[in-house]
Design an enzyme around this catalytic site. Structure first.
Site, PDB file in Angstrom:
ATOM      1  CB  ILE A   1      97.899 127.635  61.420  1.00 10.37           C
ATOM      2  CG1 ILE A   1      97.238 129.016  61.410  1.00 10.37           C
ATOM      3  CG2 ILE A   1      97.056 126.653  60.623  1.00 10.37           C
ATOM      4  CD1 ILE A   1      97.147 129.636  60.009  1.00 10.37           C
TER       5      ILE A   1
ATOM      6  CD  GLN B   1      95.813 135.603  64.920  1.00 13.80           C
ATOM      7  OE1 GLN B   1      94.607 135.627  65.065  1.00 13.80           O
ATOM      8  NE2 GLN B   1      96.380 135.128  63.859  1.00 13.80           N
TER       9      GLN B   1
ATOM     10  CD  GLU C   1      94.905 136.523  55.880  1.00 16.85           C
ATOM     11  OE1 GLU C   1      95.443 136.239  54.805  1.00 16.85           O
ATOM     12  OE2 GLU C   1      93.711 136.257  56.124  1.00 16.85           O
TER      13      GLU C   1
HETATM   14 MO1  MOS Z   1      95.583 133.373  54.547  1.00 17.61          MO
HETATM   15  S1  MOS Z   1      96.870 133.888  53.013  1.00 17.61           S
HETATM   16  O1  MOS Z   1      94.076 133.744  53.948  1.00 17.61           O
HETATM   17  O2  MOS Z   1      95.814 131.710  54.773  1.00 17.61           O
END
Ligand code: MOS
Length: 696
Positions: free
Chosen positions: A454, A589, A656
């Site tokens: 992505i 990232q 994340e």
């Molecule tokens: Mo992420 S919000 O776990 O795609």
């Protein structure tokens, strides 16, 4: 050893040859444009499609009266039951879909459709004493909504140092660069959809169920995806609508959601109110920690962001309560967004820890070190590895923390300077995956798995994993991802992609390497040699550890003494996330996450308009995200972390954690600079201006 590969598909992307869902041009392609509801609650009583159908080029107008019927499974997502009933659950819900030969005609048609409603009064304002609030059984991720240890109320009352603080975070929207887009076509009962999604086989399964097809009759391709951040982690209505429209007009249909409809249709981070109570002894050791979150969902579906969950992981406190309450309102259904749970939860908790450091007269780094737990506080499970302390120390050293965090903050002309720190955490998740690798007679290798890139560099890191396991140069490895025609793999979400897919790729390559070694110098068959791996059993057999990545973020901010404008001058993060597999994409990232954190701290905000029942910001001119000029100097570092309890790669996810803690570090730095606590994100000049100190 970490590799440092550049993005494999970089050239394709910068030269425009990478094909996204909206770049597909099948013969006879038609285009769809949704008609959004203009009420927040009620029923559609009539749809006048005639003015739209009068436009040359308009092929069809789908409404709840004539759209193909869908079968929503019992555990299905009711937000996908599009055009199935006259009921309107939120403003912006799709009430009709116009299909035309060009996007322009489809849009003109959508504007010409006349919808009549019977509207009901709507309820869209979240308050922490809303009468509809209830305690759900679970917050997202299967976490019990409420956990209690000891007697937190009593312990809090008895504590030497007591804080009872409320933090508020407004609704937030994802807005990936590539809007949610699907191109769908039917060949008899076979459905093919190019979708911008975080997981092609997730979309495949959902569409198969909704349209009553066998999974094998649906092909979904998500070869290149321009960002998702969670908003493409589940099937979204655009994919269902594109497939419906293609069936209705019997030709391929593309639906590229206009950006203005993203906020209503693709999910958002629901607003949340965080009551944090901390009790500590004189030395700053926590005796009581309560984190109670109030949030909301739609009337359609219960979605409860697990924002009190990081407080179950972070600090040793013998008495604790972590709880979630939710109210169902006439608003779009919230969904996954950028480290869901940890991002809002750690803003509140890490600001509160900063406030506690002040109350105890302690350095905020030292306060955190004093509250390091031996085991995961909520469960007593051992950590597979926990290097928060190392991140805090290494970050403090690199940031020159003591000098940059003086008792009396410094000035730079009319800029007030301040620094802040916050901790980060994110669970190290993994899901079963399969993968296949092919050795070709020419000495090259092809890795195949339905992973999704992505924009993260998934292809690149999988090439690095394969090259290492095969012990060959990375330029001999190519990687195919993003299609249900490939071996099944979990979606790109929960920062679990690399650990999950990479495990299967590592297995397949390790086996292939052994087979190649057994063959000695015998030539490969023309078709090559293939190895397949499935990690289902191995993932299930893992012993029970608390597995989390940790980090520490340091921010230097400057606040204009006249205008209260806040500029982040420096941001530094140090992370402990197991083995970092490919340094270049990993750094990218982490930096990306940190920039999102700055964005959340200072800029991002959606406003619920109580009269219309809608978020007011529908474009990137009004929904502000950080751009390069907002973030002059960001550094991401990591420490070497050996963790034998994760997976054969020794890797934790890094997608994340970069955002987690950043907003708290910035808000804490603003306090250091100005003496003002802003507990309501984003930190805006208007929150600071009335309280700014007089600067001579
Ligand atoms: Mo992420 S919000 O776990 O795609």
């Amino acid at each position: 050893m970490s590799s440092d590969l550049a993005r494999l598909e970089g050239l394709e992307k910068v030269t425009g040859t990478a094909r996204y869902a909206g770049d597909q041009q099948p013969d006879g392609l038609a285009h769809a444009w949704p008609v959004p509801a203009t009420i927040a609650r009620g029923d559609v009583t009539a749809v006048d499609t005639a003015p739209a159908l009068a436009i040359p080029g308009v092929l069809a107008v789908l409404t709840h009266r004539d759209a193909p019927a869908l079968t929503l499974p019992e555990d299905g997502d009711p937000t996908l039951a599009v055009l199935q009933s006259p009921r309107v659950a939120h403003r912006g819900q799709v009430v009709a879909l116009v299909v035309a030969t060009t996007p322009q005609d489809a849009r003109a048609g959508a504007e010409a459709v006349r919808v009549t409603y019977s509207a009901e009064p709507h309820d869209v304002v979240l308050t922490d004493d809303h009468p509809g609030l209830y305690t759900p059984a679970y917050a997202n991720g299967g976490h019990p909504a409420v956990r209690e240890r000891g007697d937190v109320d009593h312990a809090h009352r008895q504590a030497d140092r007591r804080l009872d603080l409320t933090y508020r975070i407004g609704p937030l929207h994802n807005h990936p660069m590539e809007p949610h887009t699907a191109t769908a076509r039917w060949d008899g009962r076979r459905l093919t959809v190019h979708d911008s999604s975080q997981g092609a086989n997730t979309v495949q399964e959902t569409l198969a169920a909704l349209f009553g097809l066998d999974t094998g009759d649906v092909t979904v391709v998500s070869e290149h995806v321009g960002g998702g951040f969670g908003s493409k982690g589940t099937t979204r209505p655009h994919a269902v609508l594109a497939a419906m429209a293609a069936r209705s007009v019997d030709r391929p249909v593309r639906l590229a959601l206009p950006r203005a409809l993203l906020p209503a249709l693709t999910g958002h981070r629901a607003p949340s109110v965080h009551r944090v109570r901390l009790g500590a002894d004189r030395d700053g050791r926590l005796t009581a920690l309560a984190h109670e979150v109030t949030t909301r969902s739609s009337t359609v579906r219960e979605f409860v962001e697990q924002s009190a969950v990081p407080a179950r992981v972070m600090y040793a406190a013998p008495h604790s309560r972590t709880a979630h309450r939710v109210v169902r309102q006439d608003v779009p259904t919230p969904s996954w967004m950028r480290a869901p749970g940890e991002t809002p939860g750690m803003f509140a908790l890490e600001c509160a820890m900063d406030e506690l450091a002040h109350a105890c007269g302690l350095d905020p780094v030292e306060l955190r070190l004093r509250n390091e737990p031996d085991t995961e506080p909520d469960t007593g499970r051992p950590f597979s590895s926990r290097n928060l302390a190392a991140c805090l120390r290494e970050g403090a050293r690199r940031f020159d923390w003591p000098r940059e965090h003086p008792a009396r903050p410094r000035r730079d002309g009319r800029w007030l300077l301040g620094s802040g720190v916050a901790a980060s955490t994110y669970p190290a998740l993994v899901a079963p995956s399969t993968a296949e690798v092919l050795a070709r007679p020419d000495g090259t290798f092809l890795v195949r798995t339905d992973a999704t890139d992505i924009g993260t560099g998934a292809r690149t890191v999988l090439a690095a994993v394969a090259a290492r396991a095969l012990d060959v140069p990375a330029d001999r490895v190519s990687v195919a991802v993003g299609s249900t025609e490939l071996p099944r793999a979990p979606l790109a979400g929960g920062s679990a992609g690399t650990a999950s897919w990479g495990w299967a790729v590592h297995e397949a390559c390790t086996r292939l390497r052994a087979e190649l070694a057994d063959r000695g110098t015998a030539a490969l068959p023309a078709a090559g040699l293939r190895c397949h791996a499935d990690t289902t059993e191995a993932v299930r057999a893992r012993p029970d550890y608390a597995r989390h990545a940790f980090g520490a973020q340091f921010a230097l901010v400057a606040v204009d003494a006249d205008t209260a404008e806040v500029r982040v001058r420096r941001l530094l993060g140090v992370f402990a996330a197991g083995r970092i597999l490919n340094a270049r994409t990993a750094r990218s990232q982490l930096l990306g996450g940190m920039v999102m954190g700055v964005s959340m701290a200072l800029l991002e905000h959606s406003t619920m308009d109580p009269r219309f029942g809608d978020h007011a910001e529908h474009d990137l001119a009004s929904y502000h995200v950080a751009v390069n000029a907002d973030v002059p100097f960001v550094e991401a570092h990591w420490i070497d972390e050996e963790d034998p309890h994760l997976n054969p790669l020794g890797a934790k996810g890094i997608g994340e954690i970069g955002i987690v803690g950043t907003a708290a570090a910035v808000a804490n730095a603003v306090h250091h600079a100005t003496g003002i606590r802003v507990r309501d994100l984003p930190v805006r000049p208007e929150s600071l201006l009335p309280h700014l100190p007089d600067v001579p």
